[in-house]
Write an enzyme that holds these catalytic residues in place. Structure first.
Site, PDB file in Angstrom:
ATOM      1  N   ASN A 268       2.329   4.327   2.423  1.00  0.00           N
ATOM      2  CA  ASN A 268       2.325   4.479   0.959  1.00  0.00           C
ATOM      3  C   ASN A 268       0.906   4.641   0.424  1.00  0.00           C
ATOM      4  O   ASN A 268      -0.002   3.937   0.866  1.00  0.00           O
ATOM      5  CB  ASN A 268       2.901   3.223   0.299  1.00  0.00           C
ATOM      6  CG  ASN A 268       4.347   3.013   0.674  1.00  0.00           C
ATOM      7  OD1 ASN A 268       5.033   3.949   1.061  1.00  0.00           O
ATOM      8  ND2 ASN A 268       4.801   1.779   0.569  1.00  0.00           N
ATOM      9  N   HIS A 269       0.752   5.507  -0.540  1.00  0.00           N
ATOM     10  CA  HIS A 269      -0.505   5.549  -1.287  1.00  0.00           C
ATOM     11  C   HIS A 269      -0.512   4.364  -2.245  1.00  0.00           C
ATOM     12  O   HIS A 269       0.532   4.019  -2.805  1.00  0.00           O
ATOM     13  CB  HIS A 269      -0.621   6.857  -2.081  1.00  0.00           C
ATOM     14  CG  HIS A 269      -0.999   8.005  -1.209  1.00  0.00           C
ATOM     15  ND1 HIS A 269      -2.298   8.349  -0.954  1.00  0.00           N
ATOM     16  CD2 HIS A 269      -0.242   8.855  -0.495  1.00  0.00           C
ATOM     17  CE1 HIS A 269      -2.331   9.374  -0.127  1.00  0.00           C
ATOM     18  NE2 HIS A 269      -1.093   9.703   0.173  1.00  0.00           N
ATOM     19  N   GLN A 270      -1.710   3.731  -2.391  1.00  0.00           N
ATOM     20  CA  GLN A 270      -1.772   2.576  -3.295  1.00  0.00           C
ATOM     21  C   GLN A 270      -1.572   3.027  -4.722  1.00  0.00           C
ATOM     22  O   GLN A 270      -2.181   4.002  -5.157  1.00  0.00           O
ATOM     23  CB  GLN A 270      -3.130   1.897  -3.153  1.00  0.00           C
ATOM     24  CG  GLN A 270      -3.162   0.964  -1.970  1.00  0.00           C
ATOM     25  CD  GLN A 270      -4.518   0.296  -1.808  1.00  0.00           C
ATOM     26  OE1 GLN A 270      -5.299   0.212  -2.752  1.00  0.00           O
ATOM     27  NE2 GLN A 270      -4.801  -0.153  -0.608  1.00  0.00           N
ATOM     28  N   LYS A 271      -0.735   2.269  -5.412  1.00  0.00           N
ATOM     29  CA  LYS A 271      -0.534   2.597  -6.830  1.00  0.00           C
ATOM     30  C   LYS A 271      -1.722   2.059  -7.619  1.00  0.00           C
ATOM     31  O   LYS A 271      -2.294   1.038  -7.264  1.00  0.00           O
ATOM     32  CB  LYS A 271       0.742   1.938  -7.340  1.00  0.00           C
ATOM     33  CG  LYS A 271       1.993   2.589  -6.817  1.00  0.00           C
ATOM     34  CD  LYS A 271       3.209   1.883  -7.375  1.00  0.00           C
ATOM     35  CE  LYS A 271       4.363   2.027  -6.417  1.00  0.00           C
ATOM     36  NZ  LYS A 271       5.292   0.927  -6.470  1.00  0.00           N
TER      37      LYS A 271
END
Ligand SMILES: CC(C)(COP(=O)(O)OP(=O)(O)OC[C@H]1O[C@@H](n2cnc3c(N)ncnc32)[C@H](O)[C@@H]1OP(=O)(O)O)[C@@H](O)C(=O)NCCC(=O)NCCS
Length: 241
Positions: free
Chosen positions: A167-170
């Site tokens: 996941n890309h960091q939000k």
């Protein structure tokens, strides 16, 4: 035109577009003569078809790798980046148009008699990928990590799978996601003698036990016990030994 163009950290280095970047991508910190040797061998033999291609790549390509046991088969058109960070066991077959891509401190180890089918990609972005002896990776499958992926002995992965996406960091203070680092969950660990069906995605952080089966088109987001058969999105247990 937009002043600030947001890109991933990798995209940022690639789009500098200079020879230094290219050399770093293909041979890392190896000396100049190694890079020249890599270029000569890839240009002369990389695209050669038929038995002549197989023989010449066996003779010249394999010397690029960190360690290999000699009896390897390398198909035409493969992409190898940082071969000194790749180990190949005896009888390994790398089919046509496969990519073996290592970045930064990554490492790829492929065990004896493992088969990587056409168009598949094994990408160790600063992480470690270990495919044990007898592993069989089907057509156009992508295995990529920034941490660790291990696949146990004689496990079969069908065509069109994706193993390891994270996941890309939000970000809470902006809507921009692309330049954020990945949120790493420790990689993927698949046991021995598993069967992963076609078009399966196994997310970062998942462990799959020995002898487990994953049904076609499943999305695996949590651990699978040894001997279980799971299927669906998200994958759930449908039977167990
Ligand atoms: C997972 C699999 C092995 C299960 O086979 P099986 O044990 O014979 O299971 P069944 O066909 O009896 O199905 C059992 C239940 O799981 C469901 N199911 C089976 N496979 C499923 C899948 N891939 N996705 C979602 N549900 C699935 C069935 O609908 C059935 O549900 P129900 O009990 O509500 O009717 C098989 O369905 C499968 O997906 N094989 C992968 C094929 C493949 O990708 N081959 C590539 C060649 S290497």
């Amino acid at each position: 035109m937009t002043e600030n163009i947001y890109v991933t950290p990798q995209q940022s280095s690639l789009t500098e577009g200079n020879f230094k970047t290219y050399r770093n991508i293909v041979t890392g910190n190896e000396p100049w003569f190694f890079w020249i040797w890599y270029e000569v061998v890839s240009t002369l033999f990389g695209g050669l078809g038929g038995i002549l291609g197989i023989i010449t790549r066996r003779l010249f390509f394999q010397k690029l790798f960190n360690k290999n046991s000699g009896k390897i088969i390398i198909g035409r058109g493969i992409t190898v980046r940082r071969p000194k960070q790749i180990c190949l066991g005896s009888g390994v077959v790398i089919d046509e148009y496969v990519t073996l891509d290592v970045k930064d401190d990554g490492f790829i180890e492929i065990g004896n008699k493992a088969l990587i089918s056409k168009n598949s990609q094994i990408v160790a972005k600063n992480g470690q990928i270990n495919l044990e002896a007898g592993v069989n990776i089907g057509f156009a499958t992508r295995i990529a990590t920034q941490t660790k992926i291990s696949i146990g002995e004689s496990t079969l992965i069908a065509a069109y799978c994706y193993i390891g996406p994270g996941n890309h960091q939000k970000s809470f203070d902006s809507h921009i996601l692309i330049d954020k680092p990945m949120k790493l969950k420790g990689g993927v660990n698949i046991g021995s003698h598993c069967w992963i069906g076609t078009r399966v995605t196994i997310l970062d952080g998942v462990t799959i036990g020995d002898g487990a089966i994953v049904g076609a088109h499943s999305l695996v987001i949590s651990d699978v016990p040894p001997g279980a058969t799971v299927a669906g999105t998200p994958a759930k247990i449908i039977s167990s030994i």
